[in-house]
Design a protein around this motif. Structure first.
Motif, PDB file in Angstrom:
ATOM      1  N   THR A 230       9.392  -5.596  -1.685  1.00 59.43           N
ATOM      2  CA  THR A 230       8.670  -6.137  -2.841  1.00 59.43           C
ATOM      3  C   THR A 230       9.145  -7.563  -3.105  1.00 59.43           C
ATOM      4  O   THR A 230      10.332  -7.866  -2.927  1.00 59.43           O
ATOM      5  CB  THR A 230       8.946  -5.257  -4.079  1.00 59.43           C
ATOM      6  OG1 THR A 230       8.591  -3.905  -3.780  1.00 59.43           O
ATOM      7  CG2 THR A 230       8.140  -5.735  -5.279  1.00 59.43           C
TER       8      THR A 230
ATOM      9  N   ILE B 238       0.396  -4.463   0.940  1.00 60.89           N
ATOM     10  CA  ILE B 238      -0.296  -3.363   0.269  1.00 60.89           C
ATOM     11  C   ILE B 238      -1.213  -3.966  -0.795  1.00 60.89           C
ATOM     12  O   ILE B 238      -0.741  -4.584  -1.756  1.00 60.89           O
ATOM     13  CB  ILE B 238       0.697  -2.396  -0.397  1.00 60.89           C
ATOM     14  CG1 ILE B 238       1.705  -1.861   0.627  1.00 60.89           C
ATOM     15  CG2 ILE B 238      -0.057  -1.228  -1.047  1.00 60.89           C
ATOM     16  CD1 ILE B 238       2.786  -0.980   0.020  1.00 60.89           C
TER      17      ILE B 238
ATOM     18  N   GLU C 284      -3.650  -4.302  -3.976  1.00 65.98           N
ATOM     19  CA  GLU C 284      -3.503  -3.704  -5.309  1.00 65.98           C
ATOM     20  C   GLU C 284      -4.278  -2.395  -5.431  1.00 65.98           C
ATOM     21  O   GLU C 284      -3.815  -1.446  -6.057  1.00 65.98           O
ATOM     22  CB  GLU C 284      -3.959  -4.703  -6.384  1.00 65.98           C
ATOM     23  CG  GLU C 284      -2.974  -5.828  -6.625  1.00 65.98           C
ATOM     24  CD  GLU C 284      -3.273  -6.606  -7.894  1.00 65.98           C
ATOM     25  OE1 GLU C 284      -4.223  -6.233  -8.624  1.00 65.98           O
ATOM     26  OE2 GLU C 284      -2.561  -7.592  -8.160  1.00 65.98           O
TER      27      GLU C 284
ATOM     28  N   ARG D 220      -2.255   0.535  -4.085  1.00 71.79           N
ATOM     29  CA  ARG D 220      -0.907   0.806  -4.600  1.00 71.79           C
ATOM     30  C   ARG D 220      -0.788   2.133  -5.355  1.00 71.79           C
ATOM     31  O   ARG D 220       0.241   2.813  -5.230  1.00 71.79           O
ATOM     32  CB  ARG D 220      -0.429  -0.353  -5.472  1.00 71.79           C
ATOM     33  CG  ARG D 220      -0.136  -1.603  -4.657  1.00 71.79           C
ATOM     34  CD  ARG D 220       0.371  -2.743  -5.528  1.00 71.79           C
ATOM     35  NE  ARG D 220       0.381  -3.990  -4.760  1.00 71.79           N
ATOM     36  CZ  ARG D 220       0.720  -5.160  -5.252  1.00 71.79           C
ATOM     37  NH1 ARG D 220       1.091  -5.255  -6.527  1.00 71.79           N
ATOM     38  NH2 ARG D 220       0.694  -6.254  -4.500  1.00 71.79           N
TER      39      ARG D 220
ATOM     40  N   GLU E 106      -0.313   4.789  -2.691  1.00 76.13           N
ATOM     41  CA  GLU E 106       0.986   4.633  -2.027  1.00 76.13           C
ATOM     42  C   GLU E 106       2.123   5.084  -2.943  1.00 76.13           C
ATOM     43  O   GLU E 106       3.076   5.733  -2.507  1.00 76.13           O
ATOM     44  CB  GLU E 106       1.184   3.174  -1.605  1.00 76.13           C
ATOM     45  CG  GLU E 106       0.225   2.724  -0.531  1.00 76.13           C
ATOM     46  CD  GLU E 106       0.926   2.416   0.779  1.00 76.13           C
ATOM     47  OE1 GLU E 106       2.160   2.582   0.850  1.00 76.13           O
ATOM     48  OE2 GLU E 106       0.231   2.010   1.723  1.00 76.13           O
TER      49      GLU E 106
ATOM     50  N   THR F  76       4.593  -1.176  -9.107  1.00 74.66           N
ATOM     51  CA  THR F  76       3.297  -1.513  -8.508  1.00 74.66           C
ATOM     52  C   THR F  76       2.725  -2.805  -9.087  1.00 74.66           C
ATOM     53  O   THR F  76       1.852  -3.414  -8.473  1.00 74.66           O
ATOM     54  CB  THR F  76       2.253  -0.396  -8.733  1.00 74.66           C
ATOM     55  OG1 THR F  76       1.966  -0.294 -10.135  1.00 74.66           O
ATOM     56  CG2 THR F  76       2.748   0.942  -8.191  1.00 74.66           C
TER      57      THR F  76
END
Length: 379
Positions: free
Chosen positions: A272, A302, A304, A307, A310, A331
């Motif tokens: 991240t 990834i 949005e 997310r 995930e 997220t």
């Protein structure tokens, strides 16, 4: 506002003595001498290219998986861990796990790993019945598995895990429960107990064995779960049981949508960034390419819209409550983006919503795939 989650490190050592017929991990049967020293240098060079991903964080945990990492000497593992510590600070009481094959277990080797800084062993026992072990292509037998546990205890490992499978070829209920009972008698603080599944591109996929039917599989799971619970083990993840305080810290960080650097053949990572983007990546699978310095295989961000899936794909594997704040922080999304999906999940009795968190229900555990499908993005 996205928040950087805890950071772990996964290290993949791809060699094993022989490839098991059910295994779809990136592992390669040993042919001749393993290039141990060269591989160590490439692991560290791989890590050096990823140091910008650390972003001021300490390492939460390290997991050395494979393959069979216990084919590497204790001296090599010690060198590797020392070099990592020079590059990234460790948190206090860091958990460092090494996967070990009972067939490669030696008392001195286990003691060497402990002295090298490894704090936890994960041993792939799979079964205590020799005919089953032979069907699974394992190189150890039942006695060797029990001896490996003794070696781990003598070496001072308070934290260790036994991997066991159920739903094996020709397995009966009594056979499966006997495996569990023998494991429980060894008193491991952690047990991973998962169902054998036939994965593509494995020997079992081309020559499928006869496996128990769904009714028997459910009977095995229900009776086994009851036995483990009675023995003081708490299920905290879909396939993991532990005594209080002995959960696998590294896996918890995975399932909580934490970050993890990845080095070694075929290793997968997630990072991240403060700007709000989340990167997933994997490293070159084959040792030949990796040892030429070609480390990165592929990577993608990834989106949005993906997310929520995930995040929940990971979090709902755990049986603990899912904090709403974690969803927003990790997220970077607001709760409004998943209002419709959360409502649908509640109406189908998959989850219960509280002010600060969501909790998966017993019904939701049984229909986990259906629950997760609710969070798939609509194109």
């Amino acid at each position: 506002m996205i928040v950087l989650p805890p950071l772990s490190l996964y290290i993949h050592i791809p060699w094993c003595v022989q490839k098991c017929p059910y295994c779809d991990f990136n592992s390669h049967a040993q042919k001749g001498e393993i290039p141990e020293q060269a591989y160590l240098q490439h692991l560290l060079a791989d890590l050096d290219q990823q140091l910008s991903y650390v972003q001021g964080r300490e390492l939460h945990s390290i997991f050395i998986g494979g393959g069979t990492p216990s084919l590497f000497s204790a001296e090599s593992i010690a060198y590797l861990l020392q070099q990592i510590a020079l590059r990234i600070p460790y948190r206090e009481q860091i958990e460092i796990t090494l996967e070990a094959n009972p067939g490669t277990a030696e008392a001195q080797r286990f003691l060497g790993y402990r002295q090298a800084g490894v704090t936890r062993l994960s041993m792939g026992v799979q079964s205590f019945h020799n005919p089953q072990l032979q069907l699974l292509g394992r190189i150890h037998n039942s006695d060797e598995a029990k001896r490996a546990v003794m070696f781990a205890q003598q070496a001072g490992f308070e934290r260790f895990n036994l991997d066991l499978m159920h739903g094996l070829p020709n397995q009966t209920l009594d056979n499966a429960l006997s495996d569990l009972q023998q494991a429980i008698e060894l008193n491991p603080p952690h047990l991973s107990w998962y169902q054998l599944t036939i994965e593509p591109n494995t020997l079992f996929a081309s020559k499928p064995p006869k496996l128990p039917d769904d009714d028997l599989l459910w009977e095995i799971f229900a009776a086994g779960h009851k036995k483990l619970t009675a023995a003081g083990y708490q299920q905290y993840e879909t396939s993991a049981y532990a005594k209080a305080g002995f959960q696998c810290e590294h896996n918890l960080n995975y399932w909580r949508f934490g970050d993890y650097l990845a080095i070694g053949c075929g290793a997968h990572g997630k990072v991240t960034f403060p700007e709000g983007n989340i990167l997933r990546y994997s490293q070159t699978k084959h040792p030949q390419g990796y040892l030429q310095g070609n480390y990165r295989y592929q990577q993608y961000e990834i989106a949005e819209k993906d997310r929520p899936f995930e995040f929940f794909m990971n979090r709902f594997r755990l049986l603990e409550p899912v904090a709403k704040q974690d969803f927003m922080q990790f997220t970077g999304l607001s709760l409004m983006t998943i209002e419709k999906q959360i409502d649908a999940a509640q109406k189908q009795d998959y989850i219960v919503e509280h002010r600060e968190y969501w909790q998966i229900t017993e019904h939701g555990k049984l229909f986990l795939n259906d629950l997760l499908t609710l969070f798939l993005s609509e194109e």
